[in-house]
Design a protein around this motif. Structure first.
Motif, PDB file in Angstrom:
ATOM      1  N   THR A  44       1.023  -1.189   0.241  1.00  0.00           N
ATOM      2  CA  THR A  44      -0.186  -0.111  -0.041  1.00  0.00           C
ATOM      3  C   THR A  44       0.920   1.202   0.189  1.00  0.00           C
ATOM      4  O   THR A  44       0.586   2.310  -0.428  1.00  0.00           O
ATOM      5  CB  THR A  44      -0.967  -0.162   1.079  1.00  0.00           C
ATOM      6  OG1 THR A  44      -1.942  -1.298   1.057  1.00  0.00           O
ATOM      7  CG2 THR A  44      -1.365   1.434   0.608  1.00  0.00           C
ATOM      8  N   PRO A  71      -3.941   1.603 -13.776  1.00  0.00           N
ATOM      9  CA  PRO A  71      -5.126   1.391 -13.415  1.00  0.00           C
ATOM     10  C   PRO A  71      -4.541   1.538 -11.892  1.00  0.00           C
ATOM     11  O   PRO A  71      -3.910   0.245 -11.250  1.00  0.00           O
ATOM     12  CB  PRO A  71      -5.702   0.383 -13.958  1.00  0.00           C
ATOM     13  CG  PRO A  71      -5.220   0.230 -14.987  1.00  0.00           C
ATOM     14  CD  PRO A  71      -4.446   1.114 -14.867  1.00  0.00           C
ATOM     15  N   ALA A  72      -4.915   2.276 -10.711  1.00  0.00           N
ATOM     16  CA  ALA A  72      -4.885   2.045  -9.227  1.00  0.00           C
ATOM     17  C   ALA A  72      -4.874   0.551  -9.143  1.00  0.00           C
ATOM     18  O   ALA A  72      -5.661  -0.308  -9.708  1.00  0.00           O
ATOM     19  CB  ALA A  72      -6.171   2.853  -8.862  1.00  0.00           C
ATOM     20  N   HIS A  73      -4.104   0.308  -8.502  1.00  0.00           N
ATOM     21  CA  HIS A  73      -3.115  -0.650  -7.334  1.00  0.00           C
ATOM     22  C   HIS A  73      -3.234  -1.922  -8.600  1.00  0.00           C
ATOM     23  O   HIS A  73      -3.534  -2.919  -8.137  1.00  0.00           O
ATOM     24  CB  HIS A  73      -4.276  -1.020  -6.432  1.00  0.00           C
ATOM     25  CG  HIS A  73      -5.025   0.104  -5.532  1.00  0.00           C
ATOM     26  ND1 HIS A  73      -4.403   0.995  -4.792  1.00  0.00           N
ATOM     27  CD2 HIS A  73      -6.059   0.591  -5.418  1.00  0.00           C
ATOM     28  CE1 HIS A  73      -5.230   1.128  -4.008  1.00  0.00           C
ATOM     29  NE2 HIS A  73      -5.807   1.779  -4.969  1.00  0.00           N
ATOM     30  N   ILE A  74      -2.505  -1.500  -9.604  1.00  0.00           N
ATOM     31  CA  ILE A  74      -2.368  -2.876 -10.454  1.00  0.00           C
ATOM     32  C   ILE A  74      -1.212  -3.544 -10.055  1.00  0.00           C
ATOM     33  O   ILE A  74      -1.344  -5.176 -10.194  1.00  0.00           O
ATOM     34  CB  ILE A  74      -2.128  -2.600 -11.879  1.00  0.00           C
ATOM     35  CG1 ILE A  74      -1.976  -3.430 -12.755  1.00  0.00           C
ATOM     36  CG2 ILE A  74      -0.388  -1.788 -11.559  1.00  0.00           C
ATOM     37  CD1 ILE A  74      -3.521  -3.043 -13.334  1.00  0.00           C
ATOM     38  N   TRP A 110      -1.663  -5.024  -7.773  1.00  0.00           N
ATOM     39  CA  TRP A 110      -1.708  -6.342  -6.447  1.00  0.00           C
ATOM     40  C   TRP A 110      -2.123  -7.942  -7.643  1.00  0.00           C
ATOM     41  O   TRP A 110      -1.978  -8.559  -6.578  1.00  0.00           O
ATOM     42  CB  TRP A 110      -2.957  -6.326  -6.243  1.00  0.00           C
ATOM     43  CG  TRP A 110      -3.230  -4.757  -4.717  1.00  0.00           C
ATOM     44  CD1 TRP A 110      -3.286  -4.098  -4.519  1.00  0.00           C
ATOM     45  CD2 TRP A 110      -2.774  -5.070  -3.378  1.00  0.00           C
ATOM     46  NE1 TRP A 110      -2.969  -2.775  -3.467  1.00  0.00           N
ATOM     47  CE2 TRP A 110      -2.384  -4.522  -2.595  1.00  0.00           C
ATOM     48  CE3 TRP A 110      -2.212  -6.142  -2.934  1.00  0.00           C
ATOM     49  CZ2 TRP A 110      -2.422  -4.320  -1.157  1.00  0.00           C
ATOM     50  CZ3 TRP A 110      -1.912  -6.154  -1.133  1.00  0.00           C
ATOM     51  CH2 TRP A 110      -1.910  -5.034  -0.814  1.00  0.00           C
ATOM     52  N   PHE A 154     -11.761  -8.377  -9.511  1.00  0.00           N
ATOM     53  CA  PHE A 154     -10.346  -7.850  -9.028  1.00  0.00           C
ATOM     54  C   PHE A 154     -10.739  -5.731  -9.710  1.00  0.00           C
ATOM     55  O   PHE A 154     -10.852  -5.102  -9.704  1.00  0.00           O
ATOM     56  CB  PHE A 154      -8.790  -7.622  -8.970  1.00  0.00           C
ATOM     57  CG  PHE A 154      -7.440  -6.906  -9.079  1.00  0.00           C
ATOM     58  CD1 PHE A 154      -7.123  -6.429  -8.117  1.00  0.00           C
ATOM     59  CD2 PHE A 154      -7.581  -6.130  -9.836  1.00  0.00           C
ATOM     60  CE1 PHE A 154      -6.201  -5.265  -8.052  1.00  0.00           C
ATOM     61  CE2 PHE A 154      -5.959  -5.257 -10.241  1.00  0.00           C
ATOM     62  CZ  PHE A 154      -5.307  -4.933  -9.303  1.00  0.00           C
ATOM     63  N   PHE A 157     -13.994  -4.343 -10.268  1.00  0.00           N
ATOM     64  CA  PHE A 157     -13.817  -3.045  -8.295  1.00  0.00           C
ATOM     65  C   PHE A 157     -12.968  -1.870  -8.869  1.00  0.00           C
ATOM     66  O   PHE A 157     -13.112  -0.980  -8.523  1.00  0.00           O
ATOM     67  CB  PHE A 157     -13.716  -3.709  -7.559  1.00  0.00           C
ATOM     68  CG  PHE A 157     -14.508  -4.878  -6.298  1.00  0.00           C
ATOM     69  CD1 PHE A 157     -16.228  -4.209  -5.929  1.00  0.00           C
ATOM     70  CD2 PHE A 157     -14.658  -6.273  -6.347  1.00  0.00           C
ATOM     71  CE1 PHE A 157     -16.982  -4.534  -5.418  1.00  0.00           C
ATOM     72  CE2 PHE A 157     -15.845  -7.048  -6.341  1.00  0.00           C
ATOM     73  CZ  PHE A 157     -16.816  -6.636  -5.404  1.00  0.00           C
ATOM     74  N   ILE A 158     -11.843  -2.278  -9.781  1.00  0.00           N
ATOM     75  CA  ILE A 158     -10.706  -1.747  -9.493  1.00  0.00           C
ATOM     76  C   ILE A 158     -10.612  -0.977 -11.433  1.00  0.00           C
ATOM     77  O   ILE A 158     -10.513   0.154 -11.686  1.00  0.00           O
ATOM     78  CB  ILE A 158      -9.766  -2.416  -9.546  1.00  0.00           C
ATOM     79  CG1 ILE A 158      -9.358  -2.880  -8.263  1.00  0.00           C
ATOM     80  CG2 ILE A 158      -8.231  -1.463  -9.700  1.00  0.00           C
ATOM     81  CD1 ILE A 158      -9.081  -1.488  -6.615  1.00  0.00           C
ATOM     82  N   PHE A 159     -11.034  -1.608 -11.835  1.00  0.00           N
ATOM     83  CA  PHE A 159     -11.057  -1.760 -13.827  1.00  0.00           C
ATOM     84  C   PHE A 159     -11.556  -2.619 -14.528  1.00  0.00           C
ATOM     85  O   PHE A 159     -11.541  -3.026 -15.018  1.00  0.00           O
ATOM     86  CB  PHE A 159      -9.195  -1.656 -14.036  1.00  0.00           C
ATOM     87  CG  PHE A 159      -9.152  -1.655 -15.424  1.00  0.00           C
ATOM     88  CD1 PHE A 159      -9.466   0.378 -15.826  1.00  0.00           C
ATOM     89  CD2 PHE A 159      -8.387  -1.826 -16.604  1.00  0.00           C
ATOM     90  CE1 PHE A 159      -8.936   1.009 -16.354  1.00  0.00           C
ATOM     91  CE2 PHE A 159      -8.112  -1.483 -17.372  1.00  0.00           C
ATOM     92  CZ  PHE A 159      -8.476  -0.180 -17.999  1.00  0.00           C
TER      93      PHE A 159
END
Length: 259
Positions: free
Chosen positions: A20, A127-130, A132, A184, A187-189
């Motif tokens: 994070t 994209p955000a948090h990729i 993960w 995943f 929710f993210i992409f």
């Protein structure tokens, strides 16, 4: 099993926190993991009578992580330097053999180079948090493969290397990872669900190759685990073997396919 669960309860929050935070904390943590993993690999080779020039491997790892911290990617220059230093060591010190030199360089390619792609994914303008995805692919593959193999496994996947792994477990790991990547992405992409599910299938396949490759090294060197740093899980390489193979795939898939 209890020891394994306790280690996971302690380790997972630490992992989540570091991922994070990203940036310098992630680089520092991964640099330490790379050095520990490289040490485990070289120690395993010593069981077979080889003498890798470990100092070169450690120096390369520090150089690579520091270059990424500076916003540069000097991996190619670092490999060239490591090759020259290894060749010079072989020429000046008769105790090292050609095999020692080759295994020194193989360790560099196998651990710090491949693992550094986790940092490269974190540095992507994507994209955000990729990042993960790297860990979702590896952990989902391990988890779904384990439970599917335990309850449904009948046909051996690669008995010469890992007698307990089954074809059913392998398929379960792949299907479960595809589903996990789809959730995943939802929710993210959301616009990339299909692409991420394909990545899940490809990632699970290479993650399983990473697991089997590490098992092959352990069987060849005659060890059960690479280390004992994580009770119930073994060493760094025992936990990161699938991540090492998955990270470069995620990086190249995102940059070349997703864009």
């Amino acid at each position: 099993m209890i020891t394994r669960i306790i280690s996971a309860v302690i380790g997972i929050p630490i992992l989540i926190g570091i991922i994070t935070l990203g940036g310098a904390p992630l680089m520092a943590a991964l640099g330490l993991v790379m050095i520990l993993g490289l040490r485990e690999f070289y120690q395993a080779l010593s069981k077979k009578g080889f003498q890798p020039v470990d100092g070169i491997g450690y120096a390369f790892t520090v150089f690579l992580v520091f270059s990424l911290f500076l916003g540069q990617d000097w991996a190619t220059q670092g490999i060239y330097g490591a090759f020259l230093l290894t060749a010079l060591t072989l020429l000046l010190n008769e105790k090292y053999t050609v095999q020692d030199g080759m295994l020194t360089l193989y360790g560099i390619l196998y651990i710090p180079i491949l693992m550094s792609y986790i940092i490269r994914v974190d540095l992507l303008e994507s994209p955000a948090h990729i990042i993960w995805l790297v860990f979702i692919i590896a952990f989902a593959t391990d988890t779904f493969a384990y439970f599917t193999g335990r309850f449904l496994g009948k046909h051996k996947l690669c008995p010469r290397v890992s007698p307990k792994k089954t074809i059913e477990g392998s398929i379960g790991g792949l299907v479960g990872t595809v589903a996990a990547c789809g959730v995943f992405a939802y929710f993210i992409f959301p616009q990339g669900i299909f692409s991420f599910m394909i990545l899940g299938a490809l990632g699970s396949a290479v993650a399983q190759m990473g697991d089997l490759s590490a098992s092959m090294v352990k069987r060849w060197t005659g060890i059960k685990d690479f280390g004992k740093i994580m009770p119930g899980h073994g060493g760094v390489l025992d936990r990161f073997d699938s991540i090492i193979f998955a990270a470069p795939l995620v990086y190249y898939y995102i940059t070349m396919v997703v864009g």
